[in-house]
Design an enzyme around this catalytic site. Sequence first.
Site, mmCIF file in Angstrom:
data_model
loop_
_atom_site.group_PDB
_atom_site.id
_atom_site.type_symbol
_atom_site.label_atom_id
_atom_site.label_comp_id
_atom_site.label_asym_id
_atom_site.label_seq_id
_atom_site.Cartn_x
_atom_site.Cartn_y
_atom_site.Cartn_z
ATOM 1 N N ARG A 292 1.555 17.610 3.653
ATOM 2 C CA ARG A 292 0.199 17.175 4.021
ATOM 3 C C ARG A 292 -0.061 17.443 5.504
ATOM 4 N NH1 ARG A 292 -1.503 11.212 2.442
ATOM 5 N NH2 ARG A 292 -0.294 10.731 4.301
ATOM 6 N N LYS B 56 -5.350 14.436 7.620
ATOM 7 C CA LYS B 56 -5.103 13.215 8.398
ATOM 8 C C LYS B 56 -5.370 13.465 9.881
ATOM 9 C CE LYS B 56 -1.891 9.410 7.638
ATOM 10 N NZ LYS B 56 -2.839 8.358 7.334
ATOM 11 N N GLU C 217 -13.035 5.818 0.062
ATOM 12 C CA GLU C 217 -11.769 5.222 0.493
ATOM 13 C C GLU C 217 -11.965 3.731 0.751
ATOM 14 O OE1 GLU C 217 -8.806 6.947 1.521
ATOM 15 O OE2 GLU C 217 -9.477 8.961 2.040
HETATM 16 N N1 PLP Z 1 -6.548 7.151 2.913
HETATM 17 C C1 PLP Z 1 -6.534 7.072 4.250
HETATM 18 C C2 PLP Z 1 -7.806 7.276 4.975
HETATM 19 C C3 PLP Z 1 -5.347 6.785 4.924
HETATM 20 O O1 PLP Z 1 -5.319 6.689 6.252
HETATM 21 C C4 PLP Z 1 -4.159 6.599 4.194
HETATM 22 C C5 PLP Z 1 -2.897 6.340 4.876
HETATM 23 O O2 PLP Z 1 -2.065 7.152 5.017
HETATM 24 C C6 PLP Z 1 -4.221 6.700 2.807
HETATM 25 C C7 PLP Z 1 -5.416 6.974 2.186
HETATM 26 C C8 PLP Z 1 -2.986 6.512 1.974
HETATM 27 O O3 PLP Z 1 -2.195 7.664 2.007
HETATM 28 P P1 PLP Z 1 -0.632 7.553 1.789
HETATM 29 O O4 PLP Z 1 -0.432 6.855 0.504
HETATM 30 O O5 PLP Z 1 -0.166 8.961 1.742
HETATM 31 O O6 PLP Z 1 -0.100 6.796 2.928
HETATM 32 C C1 COI Z 2 -0.669 4.894 6.538
HETATM 33 O O1 COI Z 2 -0.799 4.167 5.561
HETATM 34 O O2 COI Z 2 0.375 5.501 6.779
HETATM 35 C C2 COI Z 2 -1.757 5.078 7.488
HETATM 36 O O3 COI Z 2 -1.777 6.078 8.135
HETATM 37 C C3 COI Z 2 -2.753 4.027 7.585
HETATM 38 C C4 COI Z 2 -3.120 3.566 8.951
HETATM 39 C C5 COI Z 2 -2.123 2.736 9.646
HETATM 40 C C6 COI Z 2 -3.826 4.542 9.795
#
Ligand code: PLP
Ligand code: COI
Length: 337
Positions: free
Chosen positions: A80, A183, A219
């Site tokens: 990612r 991200k 989201e």
């Molecule tokens: N959506 C957003 C905007 C986020 O910042 C995050 C955090 O990482 C997620 C979703 C969840 O992604 P992940 O499960 O890969 O941490």
């Molecule tokens: C995560 O869940 O890893 C995120 O990046 C969320 C947040 C702390 C920005």
Amino acid sequence: MSTLDWGNIGFGYIKTNINARANFKDGEWSELQFTDSEYINMHISTTCLHYGLQCFEGLKAFRGVDGKVRLFRVEENAKRMQASARKLCLPEPSVEMFTKACVEVVKQNIDFVPPYESGASLYLRPLLLGTKIDLGVKASKEAMFLVFCSPVGPYFKGGMTPIKVVIDRIQDRAAPRGTGDVKAGGNYASSILSGEKAHTMGYANVMYLDAAEHKYIEECGAANFFGIKDGTYVTPKSPSILPSITNKSLRQLAEDMGLKIEQRPVAVTELGEFSEAGACGTAAVISPIESIYDLDTNELVTYGKEVGPICKALYDGLRDIQYGRTEDKYGWIIVVE
Ligand code: PLP
Ligand code: COI
């Protein structure tokens, strides 16, 4: 072992021993370097400081039931970050370098991996910064890759206690052809205003809608949304949603539990049809949703103050793998030590 009060730490920065760094210059990455400095030295005209040419990741290491330390789905985070780098025209870290940096950072901060059953974990924050010195708005051909870590507790106070969420149209998180699916730090910058307002009003999180029509769920703050309806795990699909690795894992676990999976646009008007709903992400894990209030329509959807059975089963299924209580049949884990 560090003497932190593990059961009571929140989601914030705590100093650890070592972080990892590499620099991209003249078309190649340097070797990884490890340092105890918490600072980076940066020129005032570095492009990441001006134009948001940066992206990041978040992943966790857990101390398991057997005392071993496990890193969850690091390859997915590496890929990612590569996707984020491509969209922001930044040099891509290799999966190998990303993984090595994460594994080493966990090893060198092993005393900061919280004890099993403390409820805390070690959060890793990989960061990619465009470091070209420039004033023009253009791609950075130089970059710094960095991984640091911090022990963290629950992202939402109360852990598995269901949260209250608000729909507020004062701010769109990301545009359909913008950077919502990667991200980039800028996505978070455009969520602060509404997030602060929500907190002031007593809500844990803002539910973001699609920026084009404001009809569909995107989201739930810094986490994906899912709802449960008639034996189906439903989660929104849109070009401006970050593809959550937790959500991807939960879809697999839900399928294993015999649920059907639907990844498709989810209209705000459908929220009342779910029996359970949750926010999911690395920091959030699964945060069950108690209620969703729409500030513009005054509609309130309530799922209840107790965590529902499917949210609970999904949470347990995920935690069992992360803590080594069950077989890692999909190869999601790297045992670090
Ligand atoms: N959506 C957003 C905007 C986020 O910042 C995050 C955090 O990482 C997620 C979703 C969840 O992604 P992940 O499960 O890969 O941490
Ligand atoms: C995560 O869940 O890893 C995120 O990046 C969320 C947040 C702390 C920005």
